[in-house]
Design an enzyme around this catalytic site. Structure first.
Site, PDB file in Angstrom:
ATOM      1  N   SER A 677       0.795  -1.232   0.000  1.00 46.41           N
ATOM      2  CA  SER A 677       0.000   0.000   0.000  1.00 46.41           C
ATOM      3  C   SER A 677       0.830   1.287   0.000  1.00 46.41           C
ATOM      4  O   SER A 677       0.307   2.353   0.247  1.00 46.41           O
ATOM      5  CB  SER A 677      -0.934   0.001   1.216  1.00 46.41           C
ATOM      6  OG  SER A 677      -0.191   0.016   2.416  1.00 46.41           O
ATOM      7  N   LYS A 720      -5.488   2.841   9.282  1.00 39.85           N
ATOM      8  CA  LYS A 720      -4.646   3.853   8.644  1.00 39.85           C
ATOM      9  C   LYS A 720      -5.180   5.265   8.887  1.00 39.85           C
ATOM     10  O   LYS A 720      -4.415   6.198   9.149  1.00 39.85           O
ATOM     11  CB  LYS A 720      -4.558   3.559   7.148  1.00 39.85           C
ATOM     12  CG  LYS A 720      -3.769   2.290   6.831  1.00 39.85           C
ATOM     13  CD  LYS A 720      -3.764   1.978   5.354  1.00 39.85           C
ATOM     14  CE  LYS A 720      -2.969   0.702   5.066  1.00 39.85           C
ATOM     15  NZ  LYS A 720      -2.959   0.362   3.636  1.00 39.85           N
TER      16      LYS A 720
END
Length: 773
Positions: A677, A720
């Protein structure tokens, strides 16, 4: 013949026949028999002794008595206690009963003395018969050694046939019917044939008996001998009137009657009990079967608890025990609603997936409480032997059932809530694949007849509500994962942690450490600082430990300094917990070249990664540092390729990359980092370093990039975004395909942050770079 007729007192004997020349002792108790003996003693001491055909009759008529009897001479009469009389009689002559009169005092008989046994044999015949009888007596002596010493020696020495036959009939332990047949013989030939037949029968009986004894003796071993002794002991106890202990098999049969199970199951268990009953006690096989039977009789089979049918009750318990976790609560209430409507529904296999400390195990316990079910926890962490699930075959030494059957046995019902804890940590070795063994347990089509190797009888697991927990789905095999319904238990926000600590953790630790609410008060600001500056985790496990630290120090102060109450505030928190342990790398205010903030998911929640890129003269080498994994290194290569492909659009010279080296670094080099990511973050940092354009300071991003610049979706978005919030980020760039995930998040997480959805890399550059003037 008239002079041979006599009238004399008569005794009807029961189960006894007296022969001529035979002296016998017997007891009489009937009044008429005693009177007959007494009358004989007054006269010539002679009495007629006839045998009853049916020994259980009181005093029969003449038809119930054998016609041939013996005239006996009463030698002695002794009165015994209880009205009994013991008589000693010597048989004299045979006589035939003609008439019988039952007088008031005694029975009187008119008898006719019979002629002696007719001698119809010559000398040679007698000698032959004598030898044959003696041979049979010798054979009998070999089979019955005791009789040979005591009885047979004088018989074999007898030279006269008539005398020998008289002694045989008198001394052999024949029953009254055999002796009666001898008594009724009229000739020596008839007497010889009768006695020879009786001797041959006796020989055959002893021969068969001896064969049986030999076979039994050969088959008997120590255990069989013990069994026989125990049986004899049981009979002796019964005879003595002592209480006989109930055998294990009888107890098991009583238990079998009480268990709730199908007819087939009961029949299988009954066969094993019968097999156990016929085994020698104390043998190894008997001990194995005893342990097996004790196990299967303790299983619940069809015994079940009734589910709580109140949705409101279930909702109240789930709300009281847990803060947040709306998806989990909603799914449990849906399941319960279906079960109430259908009365019986296939239990789903739920799998709670989330970081450590997020309350997955306690959720399962609350579900059991809400449904009114028994709760069983089976820890699968590190289990690598298939037999742990399916059990060992009972023929092995130390065999035992698997953990599933043990869980049912522990619960005591067939429909508990069974928690399979840490299902992602099962492993395999040469003893079998544990995860494959779990397939039968967790497949609703197969677990109706789950076979444990130890129990062997099919067990119905369809009524069990299985709930599994896992930290990640990556290590769970695909076929096993396919059979479970995943429910994500995500990281907690700081606000959620605050409420959990206030409502659950602090009261729990106060009770655990012997303190009351009046003795210790942790203020709200102190709790917020504890969450922010002393713990970094997805769950609340470390937070509970910090609360415990404060409680222990407070308990000591209460005892040593006699403080009535202690108040923990934001100012004195370091006194109880020491210096701050966690520091968040907050976003700065100054835009810089080649520095971009990325977002990452870790096992303890989310984190921010500040990716740095520097460019220097060289030969076009890409250098990567910061403990990067293979996936992240590939993402860096892809990002570089993309940057080179679009560099000309930003005014970069064609030979720039051949004359410059690029160094990509992720701080905290000692911490391993990996994941797909960070592609757009590295590409943005490289393009910024190559072009010299600055990146906005309060922007963070997450997403993977392709060679063509497309942005791919990622996972762990909640963690996140929480990390971005902690770092005081104002704008977050998220892949457009993750837009549904953002909509599911609570406003508490996204409040104050600008979420920008991106599809292409040029959109990332436009949002991240400082606009050109």
């Amino acid at each position: 013949m008239e002079d041979k007729k006599l009238t004399m007192p008569m005794i009807a004997l029961r189960g006894l026949t007296v022969l001529p020349q035979m002296t016998v002792n017997f007891d009489i108790i009937r009044d008429k028999s005693i009177a007959a003996v007494e009358q004989a003693m007054v006269g010539d001491q002679r009495v007629f002794l006839a045998t009853q055909k049916q020994p259980d009759e009181v005093i029969p008529d003449i038809d119930g008595i054998f016609q041939v009897g013996t005239i006996g001479y009463v030698k002695q009469l002794v009165k015994m206690p209880g009205g009994m009389v013991r008589v000693t009689v010597e048989g004299q002559e045979r006589a035939e009963l003609l008439e019988m009169e039952k007088g008031e005092a005694c029975c009187t008989a008119i008898v006719e003395i019979l002629d002696p046994v007719e001698d119809d044999l010559d000398t040679i015949q007698k000698e032959a018969m004598l030898r044959i009888l003696k041979e049979k007596l010798e054979e009998y002596g070999k089979l019955n050694v005791a009789a040979g010493r005591e009885v047979l020696s004088p018989l074999i020495a007898q030279p006269d046939l008539t005398e020998l036959m008289n002694q045989i009939s008198a001394q052999f332990p024949w029953n009254y019917e055999a002796r009666q047949s001898v008594l009724e013989c009229r000739t020596l030939t008839e007497m010889y044939e009768t006695e020879l037949q009786l001797l041959l029968t006796e020989l055959e009986v002893y021969r068969v008996k001896r064969e049986f004894q030999t076979k039994v003796k050969a088959a008997l071993d120590k255990n069989q001998r013990d069994y026989i002794l125990r049986e004899q002991l049981r009979v002796i106890r019964e005879e003595l009137g002592e209480e006989n202990p109930v055998s294990d098999a009888d107890e098991m049969k009583e238990q079998l009657k009480k268990i709730k199970a199908s007819v087939e199951v009961k029949e299988r268990i009954r066969k094993e009990i019968n097999r156990f009953q016929n085994m020698p006690a104390g043998s190894q096989d008997a001990n194995v079967i005893r342990t097996y039977l004790e196990t299967v009789l303790e299983l619940p089979w069809n015994k079940m608890t009734k589910d709580n049918a109140s949705l409101k009750h279930a909702e109240e318990i789930l709300e009281a025990d847990h803060y947040g976790l709306e998806k989990v609560k909603e799914r449990v209430l849906e399941y319960l609603a279906v079960r109430i409507l259908t009365k019986k529904g296939t239990s789903p296999i739920l799998c709670l997936v989330g970081p450590p400390g997020t309350g997955k195990t306690s959720i399962a316990r609350s579900i059991a409480k809400a449904m009114g079910r028994k709760y069983v926890r089976i820890s699968l962490g590190g289990v690598r032997d298939e037999a742990e699930i399916r059990g060992h075959r009972k023929t092995y030494v130390g065999a035992m059932p698997g953990r599933i059957v043990e869980g049912l046995k522990q619960a005591g019902v067939a429909n508990p809530l069974m928690l399979l804890d840490e299902i992602d940590k099962v492993s395999s070795d040469y003893k079998g694949d544990t995860s494959s063994a779990l397939l039968e347990v967790l497949d609703s089509e197969q677990n109706v007849k789950f076979r444990d190797h130890y129990v062997e009888i099919p067990i119905d697991l369809s009524e069990v509500l299985f709930i599994a927990t896992a930290n990640t789905t990556q290590t769970i095999p695909g076929p096993l994962l396919d059979r479970m319904e995943l429910i994500e238990v995500n990281s907690y926000t700081e606000n959620e942690k605050y409420h959990i600590a206030k409502d659950y953790l602090i009261p729990k630790q106060l009770e655990k450490n012997g303190l009351s609410k009046e003795q210790l008060n942790i203020t709200g600001p102190a709790l917020e600082k504890m969450i922010h500056s002393y713990t970094r985790e997805a769950g609340v496990r470390n937070l509970e430990r910090r609360v415990g630290d404060i409680c222990r120090k407070a308990a000591r102060e209460v005892l040593e300094k006699k403080k009535p109450s202690i108040r923990v505030t934001e100012r004195n928190l370091d006194h109880y917990l020491g210096r701050e342990k966690v520091f968040f790398d907050a976003a700065g205010n100054e835009a810089q070249v080649g520095i971009v903030r990325g977002l990452a998911w870790t096992s303890v929640g989310g984190d921010t990664l500040q990716i740095e890129v520097n460019v220097m003269p060289g030969k076009g080498v890409l250098q990567m540092t910061g403990q990067m994994g293979d996936v992240m290194k590939e993402s860096a290569q892809i990002a570089l390729t993309y940057v080179r492909s679009v560099a000309s659009d930003y005014g970069v010279k064609e030979n720039y990359f051949e004359k410059h080296d690029i160094h990509l670094h992720i701080p905290e080099g000692a911490v391993p980092k990996d994941g797909p990511s960070a592609g757009i973050t590295m590409a943005t940092a490289m393009l910024s370093a190559v072009t010299g354009r600055k990146v906005l300071p309060r922007v963070a991003m997450t997403g993977e990039v392709t060679l063509r610049g497309h942005v791919l979706m990622i996972g762990g978005l909640k963690e996140k975004l929480l990390a971005a919030r902690m770092a005081q980020v104002e704008k977050v760039l998220v892949p457009a395909k993750n837009q549904p995930d953002v909509k599911e998040l609570s406003k508490e997480i996204t409040k104050g942050m600008e979420i920008v959805y991106i599809k292409e890399m040029n959109e990332v550059i436009r949002e991240a770079f400082v606009p050109e003037k």
